[in-house]
Design an enzyme around this catalytic site. Structure first.
Site, mmCIF file in Angstrom:
data_model
loop_
_atom_site.group_PDB
_atom_site.id
_atom_site.type_symbol
_atom_site.label_atom_id
_atom_site.label_comp_id
_atom_site.label_asym_id
_atom_site.label_seq_id
_atom_site.Cartn_x
_atom_site.Cartn_y
_atom_site.Cartn_z
ATOM 1 N N HIS A 187 43.841 13.092 45.461
ATOM 2 C CA HIS A 187 45.024 12.572 46.169
ATOM 3 C C HIS A 187 44.652 11.599 47.290
ATOM 4 O O HIS A 187 45.550 11.063 47.954
ATOM 5 C CB HIS A 187 45.857 13.715 46.752
ATOM 6 C CG HIS A 187 46.420 14.645 45.721
ATOM 7 N ND1 HIS A 187 47.175 14.209 44.657
ATOM 8 C CD2 HIS A 187 46.316 15.998 45.570
ATOM 9 C CE1 HIS A 187 47.531 15.243 43.903
ATOM 10 N NE2 HIS A 187 47.016 16.342 44.437
ATOM 11 N N ASP A 233 44.196 18.004 36.398
ATOM 12 C CA ASP A 233 44.808 18.796 37.472
ATOM 13 C C ASP A 233 46.326 18.821 37.241
ATOM 14 O O ASP A 233 46.880 17.884 36.666
ATOM 15 C CB ASP A 233 44.482 18.130 38.817
ATOM 16 C CG ASP A 233 44.889 18.949 40.031
ATOM 17 O OD1 ASP A 233 43.998 19.561 40.646
ATOM 18 O OD2 ASP A 233 46.097 18.958 40.366
ATOM 19 N N HIS A 261 48.573 18.335 39.251
ATOM 20 C CA HIS A 261 49.197 17.259 40.024
ATOM 21 C C HIS A 261 48.669 15.900 39.579
ATOM 22 O O HIS A 261 47.474 15.761 39.273
ATOM 23 C CB HIS A 261 48.899 17.437 41.517
ATOM 24 C CG HIS A 261 49.337 18.755 42.063
ATOM 25 N ND1 HIS A 261 48.476 19.817 42.239
ATOM 26 C CD2 HIS A 261 50.567 19.173 42.459
ATOM 27 C CE1 HIS A 261 49.156 20.846 42.733
ATOM 28 N NE2 HIS A 261 50.423 20.486 42.867
ATOM 29 N N ASP A 272 44.702 24.232 38.491
ATOM 30 C CA ASP A 272 46.004 24.674 38.988
ATOM 31 C C ASP A 272 47.124 24.498 37.963
ATOM 32 O O ASP A 272 48.289 24.804 38.256
ATOM 33 C CB ASP A 272 46.368 24.001 40.321
ATOM 34 C CG ASP A 272 46.064 22.515 40.357
ATOM 35 O OD1 ASP A 272 45.708 21.952 39.293
ATOM 36 O OD2 ASP A 272 46.178 21.906 41.434
HETATM 37 ZN ZN ZN Z 1 46.352 19.989 42.056
#
Ligand code: ZN
Length: 342
Positions: A161, A196, A198, A285
């Protein structure tokens, strides 16, 4: 498998986590790396210490202003007499605010995207160690370069990120971007496959105008999930990078079988690009029991995901990203690596 690790991850130990307006128990904590290393140790994997690569690899990705900010802000924050030892923003530059700040509060807002990357007294040292883990794992693969060359970097804090000049989403230095750029000193084309839960928005942003790094991300649909403002299918790259970014948003709670069908879309694109080295942003995750509650991959499913990725037969660097159910992280990483090694 060769596991690269640094105990210095523990220097970054967040105390604050604000989500949806209230305080929560921090999720991205040293216990994550401890759970991963315990599982890998018990499964008999070989551990290797990270080497120190100095400042050049991170300066090849991040801006000088941002690196100076990350390295010095915790001390300056304390010297300015702030009550909380952790650096957190209370304003971000909105879409209509054009100026660069001159004060410390403005600077923190300028160099962060959200409230989930608190900077503590030794966050910088932890983040640097994490990027060195990624670089060391990359050199293990570059020194081999057979079709089944592979290494795993147990990176913490995660990186995907983080933009070239912004921290966010538990991330400070973009480990996988730093590692991919490092690989380009020896090879011509690299791809990053982000699994991931995200979207890898920082990684996408860093390489959005480039065609030598193909970025692919499979993630829970950001229409109502972090990072919200990036990760949609229409984002395909710009300029030279037009067509070299692929987002595959997946509906919430999708399980193993359907996920593997989405993965085939990514694999088809990766085969067409034909990278010399593949980097996998390995978040765990997407797990069905993860507190961040996006997708529903089982422990067995991570093994199937890995086996499918390994069919690409490309030298591969596995870089740890998210994954927050500490009771299952060990089993999930062991399942993934077992699936990858067939
Ligand atoms: Zn994540």
């Amino acid at each position: 498998m060769k596991i690269v690790y640094s105990p210095d991850h523990a220097k970054h130990h967040p105390k604050t986590y604000i989500k949806a307006g209230s305080f929560h128990e921090p999720q991205e904590v040293p216990g994550r790396a401890e759970a991963l290393s315990k599982g890998l140790n018990e499964a008999g994997h070989e551990f290797i210490d990270a080497k120190d690569y100095g400042p050049a690899p991170r300066a090849a990705i991040h801006t000088p202003g941002y690196l100076h900010f990350l390295e010095t802000i915790a001390d300056r924050w304390r010297a300015a007499g702030m009550d909380n030892e952790e650096v957190l923003p209370n304003i971000h530059p909105g879409r209509h605010m054009p100026s660069y700040p001159t004060g410390i509060i403005g600077e923190v807002g300028y160099y962060t995207t959200d409230l989930s990357a608190p900077i503590g007294p030794e966050t910088w040292e932890g983040a640097v160690a994490s990027s060195n883990v990624a670089l060391t794992a990359t050199d293990i693969v570059l020194d081999d370069m057979s079709d089944n060359a592979v290494a795993y970097g147990l990176c913490r804090p995660p990186g995907h990120h983080a933009y070239q000049d912004q921290a966010g989403g538990f991330c400070f230095l973009n480990n996988i971007a730093i590692a991919a750029q490092h690989a380009l000193s020896k090879v011509k084309r690299v791809a990053i496959l982000d699994v991931d839960v995200h979207h890898g928005n920082g990684t996408q942003g860093i390489f959005y105008n480039r065609k030598d790094v193909f970025t692919v991300s499979l993630h829970c649909d950001p229409i109502d999930y972090y990072p919200f403002f990036a990760g949609h299918a229409h984002e395909r790259g710009e300029g030279d990078g037009d067509g070299f970014n692929l987002n595959v948003p997946i509906p919430p709670n999708t399980g193993d079988d359907v996920y593997l069908e989405y993965l085939e879309t990514a694999k088809t694109a990766l085969r067409a690009f034909a990278p010399d080295v593949l980097f996998v942003a390995l978040g765990l995750d997407a797990f069905e029991g993860d507190p961040l509650d996006g997708l529903s991959i089982t422990t067995e499913g991570f093994g199937r995901m890995a086996a499918s990725i390994s069919e690409l037969n490309v030298p591969t660097v596995l870089i740890q990203e998210g994954g927050y159910n500490r009771d299952h992280l060990g089993a999930n990483i062991v399942s993934f690596l077992k699936g990858f090694e067939g």
